[in-house]
Scaffold this active site. Structure first.
Site, PDB file in Angstrom:
ATOM      1  N   PRO A 128       0.735  -0.986   0.106  1.00 50.92           N
ATOM      2  CA  PRO A 128       0.406   0.184   0.424  1.00 50.92           C
ATOM      3  C   PRO A 128       1.235   1.504  -0.293  1.00 50.92           C
ATOM      4  O   PRO A 128       1.695   1.323   0.610  1.00 50.92           O
ATOM      5  CB  PRO A 128      -0.385  -0.022   1.067  1.00 50.92           C
ATOM      6  CG  PRO A 128      -0.438  -0.836   2.109  1.00 50.92           C
ATOM      7  CD  PRO A 128       0.833  -1.950   1.004  1.00 50.92           C
ATOM      8  N   GLY A 129      -0.067   2.047  -0.140  1.00 52.15           N
ATOM      9  CA  GLY A 129       1.097   3.943   0.006  1.00 52.15           C
ATOM     10  C   GLY A 129       1.462   4.052  -1.496  1.00 52.15           C
ATOM     11  O   GLY A 129       1.560   3.759  -2.276  1.00 52.15           O
ATOM     12  N   CYS A 158       4.298  -5.078  -8.748  1.00 51.15           N
ATOM     13  CA  CYS A 158       3.228  -3.369  -8.121  1.00 51.15           C
ATOM     14  C   CYS A 158       4.088  -2.049  -8.082  1.00 51.15           C
ATOM     15  O   CYS A 158       4.811  -1.824  -8.444  1.00 51.15           O
ATOM     16  CB  CYS A 158       2.613  -3.397  -7.823  1.00 51.15           C
ATOM     17  SG  CYS A 158       0.708  -2.420  -8.114  1.00 51.15           S
ATOM     18  N   GLN A 178       7.219  -0.040  -9.616  1.00 42.00           N
ATOM     19  CA  GLN A 178       8.157   1.288  -8.831  1.00 42.00           C
ATOM     20  C   GLN A 178       8.970   1.948  -8.446  1.00 42.00           C
ATOM     21  O   GLN A 178       9.176   2.567  -8.599  1.00 42.00           O
ATOM     22  CB  GLN A 178       6.447   2.351  -8.428  1.00 42.00           C
ATOM     23  CG  GLN A 178       5.129   1.688  -9.165  1.00 42.00           C
ATOM     24  CD  GLN A 178       3.943   2.259  -8.238  1.00 42.00           C
ATOM     25  OE1 GLN A 178       3.786   2.750  -7.381  1.00 42.00           O
ATOM     26  NE2 GLN A 178       2.802   2.070  -9.130  1.00 42.00           N
ATOM     27  N   SER A 224      -2.869   2.612  -8.083  1.00 36.95           N
ATOM     28  CA  SER A 224      -4.071   4.060  -8.545  1.00 36.95           C
ATOM     29  C   SER A 224      -2.315   4.897  -8.422  1.00 36.95           C
ATOM     30  O   SER A 224      -3.060   6.405  -9.330  1.00 36.95           O
ATOM     31  CB  SER A 224      -4.257   4.256  -7.061  1.00 36.95           C
ATOM     32  OG  SER A 224      -3.122   4.533  -5.858  1.00 36.95           O
ATOM     33  N   LEU A 225      -1.656   4.373  -8.320  1.00 36.87           N
ATOM     34  CA  LEU A 225      -0.071   5.546  -8.894  1.00 36.87           C
ATOM     35  C   LEU A 225       0.170   4.538 -10.275  1.00 36.87           C
ATOM     36  O   LEU A 225       0.181   3.335 -10.415  1.00 36.87           O
ATOM     37  CB  LEU A 225       0.956   5.290  -7.835  1.00 36.87           C
ATOM     38  CG  LEU A 225       0.591   6.121  -6.939  1.00 36.87           C
ATOM     39  CD1 LEU A 225       1.672   6.197  -6.053  1.00 36.87           C
ATOM     40  CD2 LEU A 225      -0.108   7.149  -7.368  1.00 36.87           C
ATOM     41  N   HIS A 273      -0.348  -7.688 -11.413  1.00 41.38           N
ATOM     42  CA  HIS A 273      -0.463  -8.318 -10.363  1.00 41.38           C
ATOM     43  C   HIS A 273      -0.134  -9.912 -11.155  1.00 41.38           C
ATOM     44  O   HIS A 273      -1.380 -10.540 -10.848  1.00 41.38           O
ATOM     45  CB  HIS A 273      -1.509  -8.802  -8.921  1.00 41.38           C
ATOM     46  CG  HIS A 273      -1.262  -7.444  -7.764  1.00 41.38           C
ATOM     47  ND1 HIS A 273      -1.249  -7.400  -6.539  1.00 41.38           N
ATOM     48  CD2 HIS A 273      -0.859  -6.224  -8.420  1.00 41.38           C
ATOM     49  CE1 HIS A 273      -1.226  -6.711  -6.136  1.00 41.38           C
ATOM     50  NE2 HIS A 273      -0.578  -5.736  -7.144  1.00 41.38           N
ATOM     51  N   GLU A 293       0.128 -12.606  -9.695  1.00 45.49           N
ATOM     52  CA  GLU A 293      -0.613 -13.886  -8.346  1.00 45.49           C
ATOM     53  C   GLU A 293      -1.599 -14.166  -8.521  1.00 45.49           C
ATOM     54  O   GLU A 293      -2.716 -14.592  -7.367  1.00 45.49           O
ATOM     55  CB  GLU A 293       0.220 -13.555  -6.861  1.00 45.49           C
ATOM     56  CG  GLU A 293      -0.345 -12.169  -6.462  1.00 45.49           C
ATOM     57  CD  GLU A 293       0.139 -11.145  -6.173  1.00 45.49           C
ATOM     58  OE1 GLU A 293       0.578 -11.028  -7.734  1.00 45.49           O
ATOM     59  OE2 GLU A 293      -0.473  -9.865  -6.399  1.00 45.49           O
TER      60      GLU A 293
END
Lengths: 196, 430
Positions: free
Chosen positions: A60-61, A87, A91, A137-138, A176, A178
């Protein structure tokens, strides 16, 4: 690669809820895994050398929530072993080489998307476009380092979906593999193991 | 009025103002509440898919767990033991399962906060274990009953002032403006990627002079429910009417059944609409991915199986759920299973830890038994746990009913509010 012993993969967990699934997929491929939290510090040479590769988990984040991920990526570059970022991990890898993140047009949480790719070893066994689940979301906006190569993307809108480093064994996927709605996601992990 | 003093005199006080209007009903009530011996534990309907019945005669011990303390109620006396919750709890449940001792276990939501190293108070009750003494297997009765320890006649019922109308209900609904404000906060967390889906819930408080057993009688007739009447202590009783399963273990097979996606059965063509709703399917797919993760460290290679989506029809609403199953590792401990699966993914959100942190920031008031889990454990290979949603909790003279739903980026505030109200429809029938 030493054929006598099983492959060992280190998984860095960014306090995510998909890390154990990644580990389970690797176990299905007869690979041993060790999961550590992203703030667990260990620079013991023997510890790091016991692994054949490293996976940076989703999470997250944003890049403020990544603990020691960059430290471990650099360590694995030093010992010339491959790293796969999923993910958030993807990044992190891009941002290490001048990648800039931005908010996507809307959050793609749990959304399946068509992924287009050129012939890259990571996508062996898959047909372009393939369907994969996203939880982001990013998104990586642009990357100003010519050593980073875009290997997969979406259309309408165009989003970077996979990157690799031209010199080091660094790979990142935004989607993802998985997720149970990703079609043939295990191929990504199988192909990553080939890089060892 | 102090609840210590709330005894027969107060009851008569309340009854007196009604003697002339609805005397028959009151006599009945008075008679029931004062003379009938209420059971302390009942489990029926969906437990073990409705084909497993035992009649229990008395309780051996009840254990109350706090973070650094545990209390055992044994032979009518409390004994206290200091020590770390998880260490003692896991030792006890592993001992009980390995020795094939049947027990009931209620895990409160705050136990999840403990497991994820989030903030809890020392006074938060985390878990309760009830060990029945003797029991006989019976196949003609659809429930478990345990007698002893508490007399339900002495339960602290909701306080009602004598000049208030006895039969009216005082329902305290959550504030819609606050709900809207919080949903906007959640939106910001989602857009910035801190959570992909969050189960945001509210509490409804009900003040009505009614015995919890009466409520249980009203909701128990539901084949699709984990119906249970569970006495924690004199002033804390759980009435479960939950349709949701956390997990079931049958020999070496484990199966979780998370629910996500709700539609009112009043809408025409609701089955088709729900099965084709992209928003609901996506919510369910996220939770299914979460449950696959939670279960995968417990099971053997190449045994992970998913059935998605499945339709569940209930009285007021219909749901989508999925079945995530696998074959358990041979060396797995029961405490590992609880640690991986509790609290249920469908009532936290994804990813679990960060989302639970956001829940503790945004939700006003603790969840307590709501979204916790109640389970029957009969040996290592026969276990069934529910998730306590759509359930009543009598605590400190007040009934609490929790309700809420999964919030994602596609959630519409008005629709979510409607869903929250739909899920609480049964309190109108009390």
């Amino acid at each position: 690669m030493d054929k006598a012993r099983a492959t060992n993969i280190l998984i860095i967990d960014n306090y995510d809820s998909f890390t154990q699934t990644i580990s389970y997929y690797l176990k299905n491929l007869e690979v041993n895994t060790t999961i550590i939290k992203n703030d667990f510090f260990n620079d013991n040479v023997e510890f790091l050398n016991s692994f054949d590769g490293c996976i940076i988990s989703p999470g997250p984040g944003n890049l403020l929530n990544i603990g020691l991920c960059e430290f471990y990526i650099n360590k694995f570059i030093d010992i010339k072993k491959p790293v796969l970022g999923i993910c958030l991990g993807h990044q992190i890898i891009a941002s290490l080489y001048g990648g800039i993140l931005k908010k996507a047009d809307h959050p793609y949480h749990g959304e399946t998307r068509k992924i287009y790719f050129n012939d890259d070893v990571l996508f062996d066994g898959l047909k372009s476009p393939c369907v994969m689940t996203c939880y982001n979301s990013l998104i990586i906006d642009e990357c100003y380092n010519h050593d980073i190569q875009i290997t997969a993307w979406t259309k309408n809108p165009f989003h970077i979906m996979a990157v690799k480093h031209k010199k080091h064994k660094l790979y990142g996927v935004q989607f993802h593999p998985e997720s149970f709605l990703s079609e043939g996601g295990e191929w990504i992990l199988k192909n990553f193991l080939k890089m060892i | 009025m102090d609840f210590e003093k709330f005894s027969k005199n107060d009851l008569i006080d309340i009854i007196c103002c009604y003697k002339y209007t609805e005397s028959e009903l009151l006599d009945y009530k008075k008679n029931i509440y004062e003379n009938f011996e209420f059971p302390t534990y009942i489990f029926e309907n969906k437990w073990f898919s409705g084909d497993y019945y035992i009649n229990v005669i008395n309780t051996q011990a009840i254990i109350y767990f706090y973070s650094n303390d545990l209390f055992v109620l044994y032979e009518g006396k409390f004994k206290r033991l200091k020590g770390d919750f998880w260490e003692i709890y896991s030792e006890i449940i592993n001992f009980l399962t390995e020795n094939n001792i049947l027990f009931f276990n209620l895990n409160l939501y705050e136990m999840g906060n403990y497991l994820f190293n989030l903030y809890i108070k020392k006074t938060d009750l985390l878990s309760v274990i009830v060990v029945p003494g003797e029991f006989i297997k019976k196949y003609n009765e659809r429930y478990f009953i345990v007698k002893g320890v508490f007399k339900s006649n002495n339960i602290f019922l909701p306080k009602v002032k004598s000049n208030e109308i006895l039969y009216s209900k005082y329902i305290n609904y959550p504030n819609k403006a606050v709900y809207k404000k919080n949903l906007n906060k959640i939106r910001r967390y989602i857009v910035n990627g801190y959570t992909y889906q969050i189960n945001y819930t509210e509490r409804i408080f009900i003040n009505k002079y009614i015995h919890p057993y009466d409520i249980f009688e009203k909701v128990r007739n539901n084949q699709n429910s984990y119906s249970a009447y569970f006495t924690i202590s004199k002033n804390r009783i759980v009435i479960s009417d939950s349709p949701e399963r956390l997990f079931i273990i049958n020999n070496d097979k484990i199966k979780a059944e998370p629910i996500k996606g709700t539609i009112s059965t009043k809408i025409p063509d609701y089955c088709k609409k729900l099965m084709n709703s992209n928003k609901d399917l996506r919510e369910l797919s996220m939770i299914t991915d979460l449950l696959r993760n939670d279960i995968s460290s417990l099971i053997q290679k190449n045994t992970l199986n998913v059935k998605y989506p499945v339709l569940m029809k209930l009285r007021e609403v219909a749901h989508l759920y999925s079945e995530v199953s696998g074959k358990l590792n041979e060396d797995i401990l029961f405490s590992d299973i609880i640690k991986n699966l509790f609290p249920g993914g469908s009532i936290t959100g994804v990813p679990k830890k960060m989302t639970m942190k956001i829940i503790s920031h945004i939700e006003k008031g603790k969840r307590k038994i709501y979204t916790g889990s109640l389970g029957i454990v009969n040996s290592n290979n026969n276990i069934d746990y529910n998730i306590l949603i759509r359930s009543f909790y009598l605590e400190k003279n007040k009934y609490v009913y929790g309700t809420g739903g999964g919030i994602t980026i596609s959630s519409d505030i008005e629709e979510e509010w409607k869903e929250l109200i739909n899920k609480s429809e049964k309190i109108q029938n009390l």
